[in-house]
Design a protein around this motif. Structure first.
Motif, PDB file in Angstrom:
ATOM      1  N   HIS A  51       0.808  -1.066  -0.030  1.00  0.00           N
ATOM      2  CA  HIS A  51      -0.006   0.019  -0.091  1.00  0.00           C
ATOM      3  C   HIS A  51       1.067   1.193  -0.047  1.00  0.00           C
ATOM      4  N   VAL A  52       0.898   1.950  -1.053  1.00  0.00           N
ATOM      5  CA  VAL A  52       1.853   3.006  -1.344  1.00  0.00           C
ATOM      6  C   VAL A  52       1.692   4.072  -0.199  1.00  0.00           C
ATOM      7  N   ASP A  78      -1.228  14.765  -2.089  1.00  0.00           N
ATOM      8  CA  ASP A  78      -0.465  13.659  -1.489  1.00  0.00           C
ATOM      9  C   ASP A  78      -1.040  12.332  -2.258  1.00  0.00           C
ATOM     10  N   PHE A  79      -2.069  12.077  -2.387  1.00  0.00           N
ATOM     11  CA  PHE A  79      -2.912  10.813  -3.080  1.00  0.00           C
ATOM     12  C   PHE A  79      -2.173  10.725  -4.562  1.00  0.00           C
ATOM     13  N   LEU A  80      -2.448  12.089  -5.263  1.00  0.00           N
ATOM     14  CA  LEU A  80      -2.132  11.849  -6.830  1.00  0.00           C
ATOM     15  C   LEU A  80      -0.502  11.584  -6.546  1.00  0.00           C
ATOM     16  N   ALA A  81       0.234  12.026  -5.863  1.00  0.00           N
ATOM     17  CA  ALA A  81       1.762  11.667  -5.862  1.00  0.00           C
ATOM     18  C   ALA A  81       1.993  10.067  -5.449  1.00  0.00           C
ATOM     19  N   ALA A  82       1.044   9.721  -4.550  1.00  0.00           N
ATOM     20  CA  ALA A  82       1.199   8.019  -4.393  1.00  0.00           C
ATOM     21  C   ALA A  82       0.726   7.202  -5.563  1.00  0.00           C
ATOM     22  N   PHE A  83      -0.294   7.848  -6.440  1.00  0.00           N
ATOM     23  CA  PHE A  83      -0.436   6.998  -7.690  1.00  0.00           C
ATOM     24  C   PHE A  83       0.357   7.169  -8.548  1.00  0.00           C
ATOM     25  N   GLU A  84       1.314   8.312  -8.462  1.00  0.00           N
ATOM     26  CA  GLU A  84       2.445   8.137  -9.513  1.00  0.00           C
ATOM     27  C   GLU A  84       3.526   7.299  -9.074  1.00  0.00           C
ATOM     28  N   ALA A  85       3.749   7.424  -7.558  1.00  0.00           N
ATOM     29  CA  ALA A  85       4.906   6.357  -7.006  1.00  0.00           C
ATOM     30  C   ALA A  85       4.333   4.966  -7.184  1.00  0.00           C
ATOM     31  N   GLY A  86       3.162   4.767  -7.097  1.00  0.00           N
ATOM     32  CA  GLY A  86       2.520   3.424  -7.442  1.00  0.00           C
ATOM     33  C   GLY A  86       2.945   2.850  -8.904  1.00  0.00           C
ATOM     34  N   THR A  87       2.392   3.875  -9.822  1.00  0.00           N
ATOM     35  CA  THR A  87       2.878   3.527 -11.290  1.00  0.00           C
ATOM     36  C   THR A  87       4.181   3.003 -11.470  1.00  0.00           C
ATOM     37  N   LEU A  88       5.179   3.967 -10.884  1.00  0.00           N
ATOM     38  CA  LEU A  88       6.401   3.822 -10.962  1.00  0.00           C
ATOM     39  C   LEU A  88       7.324   2.527 -10.398  1.00  0.00           C
ATOM     40  N   ASP A 114      -8.890   3.211  -3.410  1.00  0.00           N
ATOM     41  CA  ASP A 114      -8.634   3.473  -2.038  1.00  0.00           C
ATOM     42  C   ASP A 114      -7.292   3.798  -1.724  1.00  0.00           C
ATOM     43  N   ASN A 115      -6.459   3.094  -1.120  1.00  0.00           N
ATOM     44  CA  ASN A 115      -4.945   3.261  -0.803  1.00  0.00           C
ATOM     45  C   ASN A 115      -4.132   2.645  -2.102  1.00  0.00           C
ATOM     46  N   PRO A 116      -3.754   3.575  -2.791  1.00  0.00           N
ATOM     47  CA  PRO A 116      -2.947   2.981  -4.129  1.00  0.00           C
ATOM     48  C   PRO A 116      -2.057   1.616  -3.696  1.00  0.00           C
ATOM     49  N   VAL A 117      -2.268   0.656  -4.496  1.00  0.00           N
ATOM     50  CA  VAL A 117      -1.655  -0.810  -4.137  1.00  0.00           C
ATOM     51  C   VAL A 117      -1.008  -1.027  -5.320  1.00  0.00           C
ATOM     52  N   VAL A 118       0.515  -1.932  -5.093  1.00  0.00           N
ATOM     53  CA  VAL A 118       0.778  -2.630  -6.210  1.00  0.00           C
ATOM     54  C   VAL A 118       1.055  -3.946  -5.823  1.00  0.00           C
ATOM     55  N   ARG A 119       0.842  -4.842  -6.638  1.00  0.00           N
ATOM     56  CA  ARG A 119       0.860  -6.522  -6.446  1.00  0.00           C
ATOM     57  C   ARG A 119       1.312  -7.251  -7.569  1.00  0.00           C
ATOM     58  N   PHE A 120       1.789  -8.471  -7.525  1.00  0.00           N
ATOM     59  CA  PHE A 120       2.216  -9.012  -8.598  1.00  0.00           C
ATOM     60  C   PHE A 120       2.177 -10.495  -8.316  1.00  0.00           C
ATOM     61  N   HIS A 121       2.031 -11.406  -9.335  1.00  0.00           N
ATOM     62  CA  HIS A 121       1.921 -12.911  -9.081  1.00  0.00           C
ATOM     63  C   HIS A 121       2.353 -13.367 -10.550  1.00  0.00           C
ATOM     64  N   THR A 122       2.954 -14.832 -10.189  1.00  0.00           N
ATOM     65  CA  THR A 122       3.274 -15.482 -11.482  1.00  0.00           C
ATOM     66  C   THR A 122       2.037 -15.885 -12.183  1.00  0.00           C
ATOM     67  N   VAL A 123       2.184 -15.922 -13.619  1.00  0.00           N
ATOM     68  CA  VAL A 123       1.019 -16.250 -14.277  1.00  0.00           C
ATOM     69  C   VAL A 123       1.292 -17.739 -14.825  1.00  0.00           C
ATOM     70  N   ARG A 124       0.187 -18.708 -14.260  1.00  0.00           N
ATOM     71  CA  ARG A 124       0.299 -19.930 -14.270  1.00  0.00           C
ATOM     72  C   ARG A 124      -0.869 -20.422 -15.274  1.00  0.00           C
TER      73      ARG A 124
END
Length: 153
Positions: A51-52, A78-88, A114-124
């Motif tokens: 959560h950024v 600050d939310f807009l900055a978190a949006f940009e940070a999340g994309t980076l 909500d709270n900008p979130v970055v996540r990942f997973h392997t594609v299976r």
């Protein structure tokens, strides 16, 4: 900003991934606990998210629309900055996963709601992705969700 804060943020953006139980994670996880998620994709998607706004001081306070939860002010600078940070961060994870795991497929998500979130997973091939394309197409078009593929398409 203190140097240790900068290092902590950079470690989020360029993590040292670990392999555990056939999955790739942001940090060490207990392999015995992975079975409670149903499949490895679900375990990765749950464990591999940040959560950024949790990493920075900000003034994008909760609006109180949902007692006990609320939503951050999405128009706040600050939310807009978190949006940009999340994309980076999402782009950094995409590049780092491609570098560290050549030939493996991953999906990196950035969700701004909500709270900008970055996540990942392997594609299976034998497991359902965390977010189905039918579910995110409209959110992508609206700019609320970014989905990055590894290797990039």
């Amino acid at each position: 900003m203190k140097a240790r804060n900068a290092v902590a943020i950079l470690r989020v953006a360029w993590p040292s991934f670990v392999e555990v139980g056939g999955g790739v994670f942001l940090h060490e996880v207990d392999p015995a606990g992975l079975g409670c998620f149903g499949d490895l994709t679900a375990a990765e998607a749950f464990c591999n998210h940040v959560h950024v706004l949790d990493f920075v001081e900000h003034g994008a306070g909760l609006d109180g629309s949902d007692p006990g939860r609320g939503y951050y002010d999405a128009a706040h600078p600050d939310f807009l900055a978190a949006f940009e940070a999340g994309t980076l961060i999402a782009q950094s994870w995409q590049a780092k996963l491609a570098r560290d795991f050549p030939g493996r497929r991953f999906r990196v998500y950035f969700c701004a709601d909500d709270n900008p979130v970055v996540r990942f997973h392997t594609v299976r091939d034998n497991e359902t992705p965390w977010l189905d394309e039918r579910d995110w197409a409209q959110a992508v078009a609206a700019g609320r969700v970014i989905v990055l593929e590894v290797p990039s398409s």
